[in-house]
Design an enzyme around this catalytic site. Structure first.
Site, PDB file in Angstrom:
ATOM      1  N   PHE A 177      56.736  58.956  10.309  1.00 17.31           N
ATOM      2  CA  PHE A 177      56.609  58.677  11.744  1.00 17.31           C
ATOM      3  C   PHE A 177      57.907  58.160  12.347  1.00 17.31           C
ATOM      4  O   PHE A 177      58.534  57.250  11.809  1.00 17.31           O
ATOM      5  CB  PHE A 177      55.450  57.692  11.986  1.00 17.31           C
ATOM      6  CG  PHE A 177      54.137  58.264  11.518  1.00 17.31           C
ATOM      7  CD1 PHE A 177      53.489  59.228  12.278  1.00 17.31           C
ATOM      8  CD2 PHE A 177      53.582  57.878  10.297  1.00 17.31           C
ATOM      9  CE1 PHE A 177      52.299  59.798  11.831  1.00 17.31           C
ATOM     10  CE2 PHE A 177      52.404  58.445   9.848  1.00 17.31           C
ATOM     11  CZ  PHE A 177      51.760  59.408  10.611  1.00 17.31           C
ATOM     12  N   ASP A 178      58.289  58.764  13.482  1.00 18.20           N
ATOM     13  CA  ASP A 178      59.525  58.386  14.180  1.00 18.20           C
ATOM     14  C   ASP A 178      59.268  57.323  15.241  1.00 18.20           C
ATOM     15  O   ASP A 178      60.158  56.562  15.591  1.00 18.20           O
ATOM     16  CB  ASP A 178      60.130  59.601  14.899  1.00 18.20           C
ATOM     17  CG  ASP A 178      60.364  60.739  13.935  1.00 18.20           C
ATOM     18  OD1 ASP A 178      60.728  60.453  12.773  1.00 18.20           O
ATOM     19  OD2 ASP A 178      60.156  61.905  14.337  1.00 18.20           O
ATOM     20  N   THR A 179      58.048  57.359  15.809  1.00 19.50           N
ATOM     21  CA  THR A 179      57.728  56.431  16.895  1.00 19.50           C
ATOM     22  C   THR A 179      56.571  55.547  16.449  1.00 19.50           C
ATOM     23  O   THR A 179      55.539  56.053  15.998  1.00 19.50           O
ATOM     24  CB  THR A 179      57.356  57.203  18.179  1.00 19.50           C
ATOM     25  OG1 THR A 179      58.436  58.093  18.488  1.00 19.50           O
ATOM     26  CG2 THR A 179      57.121  56.264  19.345  1.00 19.50           C
ATOM     27  N   ARG A 211      54.328  62.796  15.185  1.00 21.41           N
ATOM     28  CA  ARG A 211      55.152  61.880  14.402  1.00 21.41           C
ATOM     29  C   ARG A 211      55.136  60.462  14.997  1.00 21.41           C
ATOM     30  O   ARG A 211      56.112  59.721  14.938  1.00 21.41           O
ATOM     31  CB  ARG A 211      56.596  62.422  14.282  1.00 21.41           C
ATOM     32  CG  ARG A 211      56.631  63.700  13.409  1.00 21.41           C
ATOM     33  CD  ARG A 211      58.032  64.147  13.056  1.00 21.41           C
ATOM     34  NE  ARG A 211      58.803  63.169  12.310  1.00 21.41           N
ATOM     35  CZ  ARG A 211      58.743  62.976  10.982  1.00 21.41           C
ATOM     36  NH1 ARG A 211      57.920  63.712  10.235  1.00 21.41           N
ATOM     37  NH2 ARG A 211      59.494  62.064  10.398  1.00 21.41           N
ATOM     38  N   LYS A 243      61.713  54.569  16.731  1.00 22.62           N
ATOM     39  CA  LYS A 243      61.486  54.090  18.091  1.00 22.62           C
ATOM     40  C   LYS A 243      60.321  53.108  18.019  1.00 22.62           C
ATOM     41  O   LYS A 243      59.276  53.419  17.433  1.00 22.62           O
ATOM     42  CB  LYS A 243      61.144  55.277  18.993  1.00 22.62           C
ATOM     43  CG  LYS A 243      61.407  55.036  20.446  1.00 22.62           C
ATOM     44  CD  LYS A 243      61.272  56.335  21.250  1.00 22.62           C
ATOM     45  CE  LYS A 243      62.478  57.256  21.114  1.00 22.62           C
ATOM     46  NZ  LYS A 243      62.227  58.607  21.638  1.00 22.62           N
TER      47      LYS A 243
END
Lengths: 301, 301
Positions: free
Chosen positions: B18-20, B239, B52
């Site tokens: 996961f990016d966020t 994500r 993020k």
């Protein structure tokens, strides 16, 4: 389908058919501080004809004694033992049904009328009109100590509602799952002579919402109030009529008790709610504009 | 069924997937005024890995600016544009979705944080922290005049709740059927370091009850808050993960937005609610004891 009273004979027949007349007060006898037209004459007419007259009110801000004062001020004859309020019903429920031991206490979200009825039934209480709980100062949970004797929370209409009272009541109920949760009544609105205000049900609603739990209600339409009346007065349900202005309290209360019901339009309900294209599921036996319409009986031979 | 994170690989895999990362605050990052163990390190770890980080909170007593101060005091890195509160969401809803004309006003049942967000969006308001409305004096409906420009009532958590504010809000809503009824959030309870208190949903509940009408809710689980985030930040829902402690707000919010969800037990929900014999209908994708558990990722090669 509800029958609309129209001819003098309709009114006379109703008067002759019922020995006991139960009346809601706000919206039937008065609205705020104004007596509804013809009410004094009609109640006098019923008394002259030896009808038993009983007043059943959900307003829990007043004790029966202060209700009597209101009747006096408005010039309507009434006796304390004819008045049944939801605050009285709550006190009787606590003392006689729950049979709370004498050393136990009740936390009150409500006004002096409710306190007075609890006191008269010998019930100890906290909260209510206590200045410490009638404040807008921040509530500090970390310094709050539960009174271990509190075994019930009772809510009535409380125009001094605030976060301290709600928080204390919430603590008693959430920390002690055995604590009884009682509401004098669940009226959504409260009629005044200037219009509607939020009712007693809206005062208990923050607790209902935050706890995800419903209170036991001692006011109309619950049968607790009729149980109180039955304990004091003998009446034949077949010859008893309940007169009210609200479908979901007064009329349902009469129906729950096996009484005949009469709706008036001097309070909350409008005629279209029972005769319109989408009628309420709660329909009275009879309806008329206002109680004053019964004056016609006097003029009829 | 929810997967319990257990091995170092479970945590690493989640971080890599996961990016966020969306976080609820109360019960996830802190409880009252205490930071939950390990939270600072884990947020730093995520930032170092260029994740993020976004904070989505239903608490409408604070504006984003005062939230930032709270993060600073607790020693947790955060930036105003990473913080999305339900008060901000309510203000954006009024200005951007309802597009209330500039001369129209909002009647506020809420605190200064909500007022600040309304002001920042250029919305005029009444009530709120106005001393005239923060009183336990009796409310006199007969002398109350409606401001004809009030076109919405907005409710948040308000520990200064009282009958005058409720009565005014009630008048605006009942006398003008077109008046918008908005709640920042419907949380039943409000966590403090000393325990639970009645939440924002219990503040709007008297209006909901007396009007028989539900407000539009701008907080979690409603998607209004995610719409606000989407308007400002680009993220790929595939994500993105939502981390929270409440099933019916945080986890449902993530699910409504098509995000992956992670439940922690440092707040409201206990493990038995998702793994016990009567599990909730709302089940997260993953669960772990607390956000601090992710510290294991740093120690993993």
């Amino acid at each position: 389908m509800s029958s609309r009273l129209a001819s003098p004979e309709d009114y006379s027949k109703l008067v002759n058919s019922f020995d006991t007349w139960l009346f809601d007060c706000d919206g039937v006898l008065w609205r705020g501080d104004h007596v509804i037209d013809g009410v004094v004459e009609v109640l006098e007419m019923l008394r002259r004809r030896n009808k038993k007259v009983i007043f059943v009110t959900n307003n829990a801000t007043k004790s029966r004694k202060s209700y009597k004062t209101k009747f006096d001020q408005l010039g309507i004859e009434a006796h304390v033992d004819e008045i049944y309020g939801s605050a009285y019903a709550a006190a009787v429920y606590i003392s006689s049904i729950l049979q709370l031991p004498k050393h136990k206490k009740v936390y009150v979200v409500g006004q002096s009328g409710l306190e007075e009825e609890l006191r008269d039934e010998g019930i100890q209480y906290l909260g209510g009109t206590d200045p410490a709980d009638n404040t807008l100062e921040p509530f500090d949970l970390s310094t709050f100590t539960l009174d271990p004797d509190v075994a019930a929370v009772v809510c009535g209409l409380d125009t001094q509602i605030n976060y301290t009272k709600l928080s204390k009541a919430f603590q008693y109920l959430i920390r002690n799952p055995g604590c009884h949760f009682i509401a004098t009544n669940e009226d959504s609105t409260y009629p005044t002579s200037a219009g509607l205000l939020p009712g007693a049900g809206s005062i208990s609603s923050p607790l209902r919402y935050s706890l995800g739990k419903s209170p036991v209600c001692t006011g109309k339409p619950a049968s607790t109030m009729l149980d109180c009346v039955k304990a004091k007065v003998h009446f034949d349900p077949q010859r008893t009529i309940m007169v009210g202005d609200r479908l979901n309290t007064d009329i349902l209360f009469g129906q729950n008790g096996g009484l005949t019901t009469l709706l008036v339009f001097t309070g909350i309900t409008t005629e279209v709610e029972i005769t319109g294209p989408e009628p309420s599921p709660i329909i009275p036996d009879f309806h008329t504009q206002g109680l004053g319409d019964f004056r016609i009986v006097e003029r009829t031979p």
